[in-house]
Write a protein that holds these residues in place. Structure first.
Motif, PDB file in Angstrom:
ATOM      1  N   PHE A 314       0.836  -1.205   0.000  1.00 49.68           N
ATOM      2  CA  PHE A 314       0.000   0.000   0.000  1.00 49.68           C
ATOM      3  C   PHE A 314       0.867   1.251   0.000  1.00 49.68           C
ATOM      4  N   LEU A 315       1.841   1.306   0.894  1.00 46.19           N
ATOM      5  CA  LEU A 315       2.702   2.482   0.987  1.00 46.19           C
ATOM      6  C   LEU A 315       3.509   2.683  -0.285  1.00 46.19           C
ATOM      7  N   ALA A 316       4.012   1.597  -0.851  1.00 40.66           N
ATOM      8  CA  ALA A 316       4.825   1.694  -2.065  1.00 40.66           C
ATOM      9  C   ALA A 316       4.000   2.233  -3.231  1.00 40.66           C
ATOM     10  N   LYS A 317       2.769   1.749  -3.377  1.00 43.80           N
ATOM     11  CA  LYS A 317       1.926   2.182  -4.495  1.00 43.80           C
ATOM     12  C   LYS A 317       1.450   3.621  -4.314  1.00 43.80           C
ATOM     13  N   VAL A 318       1.135   3.991  -3.083  1.00 51.14           N
ATOM     14  CA  VAL A 318       0.747   5.388  -2.836  1.00 51.14           C
ATOM     15  C   VAL A 318       1.919   6.316  -3.142  1.00 51.14           C
ATOM     16  N   LYS A 319       3.117   5.925  -2.727  1.00 47.50           N
ATOM     17  CA  LYS A 319       4.305   6.737  -3.007  1.00 47.50           C
ATOM     18  C   LYS A 319       4.543   6.875  -4.503  1.00 47.50           C
ATOM     19  N   GLU A 320       4.282   5.803  -5.235  1.00 46.07           N
ATOM     20  CA  GLU A 320       4.472   5.812  -6.692  1.00 46.07           C
ATOM     21  C   GLU A 320       3.466   6.717  -7.381  1.00 46.07           C
ATOM     22  N   ARG A 321       2.210   6.676  -6.932  1.00 46.41           N
ATOM     23  CA  ARG A 321       1.152   7.429  -7.608  1.00 46.41           C
ATOM     24  C   ARG A 321       0.982   8.844  -7.067  1.00 46.41           C
ATOM     25  N   ALA A 322       1.310   9.054  -5.813  1.00 43.33           N
ATOM     26  CA  ALA A 322       1.124  10.379  -5.195  1.00 43.33           C
ATOM     27  C   ALA A 322       2.255  10.626  -4.208  1.00 43.33           C
ATOM     28  N   PRO A 323       3.436  10.986  -4.694  1.00 46.45           N
ATOM     29  CA  PRO A 323       4.593  11.167  -3.808  1.00 46.45           C
ATOM     30  C   PRO A 323       4.329  12.135  -2.653  1.00 46.45           C
ATOM     31  N   LYS A 324       3.664  13.254  -2.944  1.00 45.31           N
ATOM     32  CA  LYS A 324       3.359  14.213  -1.882  1.00 45.31           C
ATOM     33  C   LYS A 324       2.361  13.622  -0.892  1.00 45.31           C
ATOM     34  N   GLY A 325       1.429  12.851  -1.397  1.00 41.09           N
ATOM     35  CA  GLY A 325       0.464  12.203  -0.527  1.00 41.09           C
ATOM     36  C   GLY A 325       1.140  11.225   0.415  1.00 41.09           C
ATOM     37  N   PHE A 326       2.086  10.484  -0.103  1.00 42.34           N
ATOM     38  CA  PHE A 326       2.844   9.553   0.740  1.00 42.34           C
ATOM     39  C   PHE A 326       3.596  10.306   1.833  1.00 42.34           C
ATOM     40  N   GLU A 327       4.242  11.396   1.464  1.00 46.87           N
ATOM     41  CA  GLU A 327       4.981  12.181   2.453  1.00 46.87           C
ATOM     42  C   GLU A 327       4.064  12.764   3.519  1.00 46.87           C
ATOM     43  N   SER A 328       2.786  12.931   3.191  1.00 46.94           N
ATOM     44  CA  SER A 328       1.839  13.523   4.135  1.00 46.94           C
ATOM     45  C   SER A 328       1.259  12.513   5.120  1.00 46.94           C
ATOM     46  N   ILE A 329       1.523  11.224   4.910  1.00 45.58           N
ATOM     47  CA  ILE A 329       1.021  10.221   5.855  1.00 45.58           C
ATOM     48  C   ILE A 329       1.785  10.357   7.170  1.00 45.58           C
ATOM     49  N   LEU A 330       1.084  10.772   8.208  1.00 41.93           N
ATOM     50  CA  LEU A 330       1.713  11.014   9.506  1.00 41.93           C
ATOM     51  C   LEU A 330       1.901   9.716  10.290  1.00 41.93           C
ATOM     52  N   TYR A 331       0.900   8.837  10.217  1.00 42.81           N
ATOM     53  CA  TYR A 331       1.011   7.549  10.903  1.00 42.81           C
ATOM     54  C   TYR A 331      -0.014   6.571  10.357  1.00 42.81           C
ATOM     55  N   LEU A 332       0.197   5.290  10.677  1.00 45.30           N
ATOM     56  CA  LEU A 332      -0.686   4.201  10.288  1.00 45.30           C
ATOM     57  C   LEU A 332      -1.322   3.626  11.545  1.00 45.30           C
ATOM     58  N   GLU A 333      -2.626   3.363  11.484  1.00 48.09           N
ATOM     59  CA  GLU A 333      -3.343   2.939  12.688  1.00 48.09           C
ATOM     60  C   GLU A 333      -3.842   1.498  12.562  1.00 48.09           C
ATOM     61  N   GLN A 334      -3.486   0.672  13.548  1.00 50.46           N
ATOM     62  CA  GLN A 334      -3.957  -0.708  13.722  1.00 50.46           C
ATOM     63  C   GLN A 334      -4.170  -1.443  12.399  1.00 50.46           C
ATOM     64  N   PRO A 335      -3.078  -1.774  11.685  1.00 57.99           N
ATOM     65  CA  PRO A 335      -3.251  -2.444  10.394  1.00 57.99           C
ATOM     66  C   PRO A 335      -3.803  -3.859  10.510  1.00 57.99           C
ATOM     67  N   THR A 336      -3.375  -4.608  11.546  1.00 60.60           N
ATOM     68  CA  THR A 336      -3.734  -6.028  11.617  1.00 60.60           C
ATOM     69  C   THR A 336      -4.526  -6.328  12.885  1.00 60.60           C
ATOM     70  N   ARG A 337      -4.795  -7.598  13.112  1.00 65.82           N
ATOM     71  CA  ARG A 337      -5.710  -8.048  14.154  1.00 65.82           C
ATOM     72  C   ARG A 337      -5.406  -7.464  15.537  1.00 65.82           C
ATOM     73  N   ARG A 338      -6.475  -7.192  16.275  1.00 67.05           N
ATOM     74  CA  ARG A 338      -6.319  -6.626  17.613  1.00 67.05           C
ATOM     75  C   ARG A 338      -5.764  -7.631  18.614  1.00 67.05           C
ATOM     76  N   ASP A 339      -5.980  -8.908  18.377  1.00 66.81           N
ATOM     77  CA  ASP A 339      -5.479  -9.937  19.285  1.00 66.81           C
ATOM     78  C   ASP A 339      -4.001 -10.182  18.990  1.00 66.81           C
ATOM     79  N   LEU A 340      -3.142  -9.411  19.635  1.00 67.63           N
ATOM     80  CA  LEU A 340      -1.709  -9.471  19.338  1.00 67.63           C
ATOM     81  C   LEU A 340      -1.099 -10.812  19.699  1.00 67.63           C
ATOM     82  N   LYS A 341      -1.566 -11.423  20.769  1.00 66.15           N
ATOM     83  CA  LYS A 341      -1.002 -12.718  21.163  1.00 66.15           C
ATOM     84  C   LYS A 341      -1.279 -13.771  20.096  1.00 66.15           C
ATOM     85  N   ALA A 342      -2.482 -13.750  19.541  1.00 68.34           N
ATOM     86  CA  ALA A 342      -2.832 -14.722  18.504  1.00 68.34           C
ATOM     87  C   ALA A 342      -2.163 -14.400  17.179  1.00 68.34           C
TER      88      ALA A 342
END
Length: 477
Positions: A314-342
């Motif tokens: 996702f990050l690579a494709k966004v950077k490729e298509r919208a370089p400024k948009g990629f630079e504007s991403i401040l953070y990523l929130e909870q990409p994967t499952r909430r059950d971290l132990k599992a």
């Protein structure tokens, strides 16, 4: 100082007894000025959304608010009332593919009187943080009882229990501050709490004071992160039909009206092309509408990504298509499952090298925070709906471990937004907050906009927080 879950688990037994916080160098703990719980009352309010809000694959069109009033008695016999309010976010805190919305909401409602009774039965005189620390295990037992009584095929999760308890915790903090004539952020001294942070956060925090992590005065303003849900129209052509209630209905309209400079992008996490196109489209509209702005984005996958490879592509494709948009991403929130132990093999180290990756749904206690760090997460999302006690303790832990911190919403209107904004404005390094009730359920903010100018509405992309100095949580006098 680096800690691990193993260190934390070894020290937590001592901390639970208070032994670890006794005779701490640098902190003189006097007899704490606590309060005793008196009466506890609660009520519900129902509101319909002006338009659905889609996140995590589910569209929400209504909210139930839990409003709690707690009466406390000081050692001198002074009686003070505190107020707490929180949305019963069952879709977020109790997600289920098999249990209908009405049943998860009913389970939360059934838990409310049990938590009220447990809180009312607490007879010690203590600080709200200590009260919550002692009562949370009882709240969790009550949730297990409700799950059995209602024969739920999935038990009420810990996160959901915290959401229900959060209004009671808020009311206690509000009442305690008011009993002393202080804003609650001035009540986090070891003298008032009666312990240093090691009692609640383990040996790493021996000698640490919560007050050292809190600014006594709120900052003047915080950035508003405007949410773009999965059903929200980015461009005019995406509108199936207009609501026509006088409020903005496309992203460009919101940007122009509210002077937006920060956007939270709700993504699917299971549809890479859609997620990429959605992000690129939002970036394009934002820059066309306000080309002079230094935009910043939060990309929220709501735990729907299969693995870190999805995030990296996702990050690579966004950077490729919208370089400024990629630079504007401040953070990523909870990409994967909430059950971290599992999901402990699903590490985020590679993604975190590119952008901070924060846990949200996963963050229910310090053990989860420490496990997340081991798994490569570099940030944490603070939420009023997990409880004021939880939020301030996790903020202190996040700051000590030099993690990226942010404050997020649960479509909080009224007193719950005042509460949430207080958290965002009282910790160094925090400067942003999501506030989407103004978008989806403005009716629940009726009367509050006039009382707190610039907090419930904005015209410069910021929320005015300098005014949050009243006693307690500062929402209700």
């Amino acid at each position: 100082m680096v800690s691990s879950r193993r260190t934390f688990l070894k020290s937590s037994a001592l901390c639970a007894t208070g032994i670890a916080s006794a005779q701490v160098p640098g902190i003189v703990v006097k007899l704490p000025v606590g309060v005793r719980v008196g009466q506890v009352e609660f009520a519900f309010e129902e509101f319909k959304y002006r338009m659905p809000y889609k996140f995590g694959g589910t569209a929400v069109d209504r909210v139930t608010l839990l409003n709690v009033t707690v009466e406390v008695v000081s050692p001198s016999g002074k009686v003070t009332k505190g107020f707490g309010s929180m949305p019963m976010g069952n879709v977020w805190s109790f997600p289920s593919k098999t249990i209908p919305y009405d049943e998860t909401l009913q389970a939360m409602k059934a838990l409310v009187p049990k938590i009220a009774a447990i809180t009312r039965a607490f007879t010690e005189s203590a600080h709200p943080i200590e009260i919550n620390h002692q009562l949370e295990p009882e709240y969790l037992k009550a949730a297990a009882d409700v799950s059995q009584e209602l024969k739920l095929e999935t038990p009420i999760p810990k996160l959901c229990t915290q959401v229900v308890a959060s209004a009671f915790d808020a009311a206690l903090h509000d009442a305690f501050g008011k009993s002393l004539g202080l804003n609650c952020y001035k009540t986090y001294t070891p003298e008032l709490i009666g312990h240093d942070l090691s009692r609640y956060l383990g040996a790493d925090f021996k000698g640490d004071s919560l007050q050292a992590h809190v600014t006594e005065k709120p900052r003047d303003w915080v950035w508003l992160f405007h949410s773009v849900g999965g059903l929200d129209a980015v461009v005019e052509s995406e509108l199936k039909e207009r609501v026509n209630d006088g409020m903005p209905e496309t992203l460009a309209e919101w940007i122009r009206r509210d002077g937006l400079q920060r956007i939270k992008i709700k993504l699917q996490g299971g549809n890479l092309e859609w997620d990429i196109e959605r992000t690129v489209s939002i970036d394009r509209v934002a820059r066309e509408t306000r080309p002079d702005v230094e935009w910043a984005y939060c990309c929220d996958f709501n735990e729907a990504c299969a693995n870190v490879d999805y995030v990296l592509e996702f990050l690579a494709k966004v950077k490729e298509r919208a370089p400024k948009g990629f630079e504007s991403i401040l953070y990523l929130e909870q990409p994967t499952r909430r059950d971290l132990k599992a999901d402990s093999g699903n590490h985020m180290h590679k993604a975190a090298k590119l952008r901070p990756v924060v846990i949200d749904e996963s963050l229910t206690d310090l053990e989860a925070l420490l496990l997340a760090r081991e798994m490569g997460y570099t940030g944490a999302c603070l939420k009023a709906c997990k409880g004021q006690s939880h939020a301030v303790l996790m903020a202190a832990a996040g700051r000590k471990y030099e993690m990226f911190l942010c404050v997020q919403d649960l479509t909080c209107p009224g007193a719950s937004l005042v509460h949430s904004a207080g958290i965002a404005s009282h910790f160094a390094g925090l400067s942003t907050i999501e506030s989407n009730a103004r978008q989806y359920v403005p009716a629940a903010n009726a009367g509050w906009t006039e009382r707190f100018p610039g907090l419930f509405d904005t015209r410069d992309g910021k929320l005015a927080t300098a005014q949050l100095t009243g006693p307690g949580l500062g929402a209700v006098s």
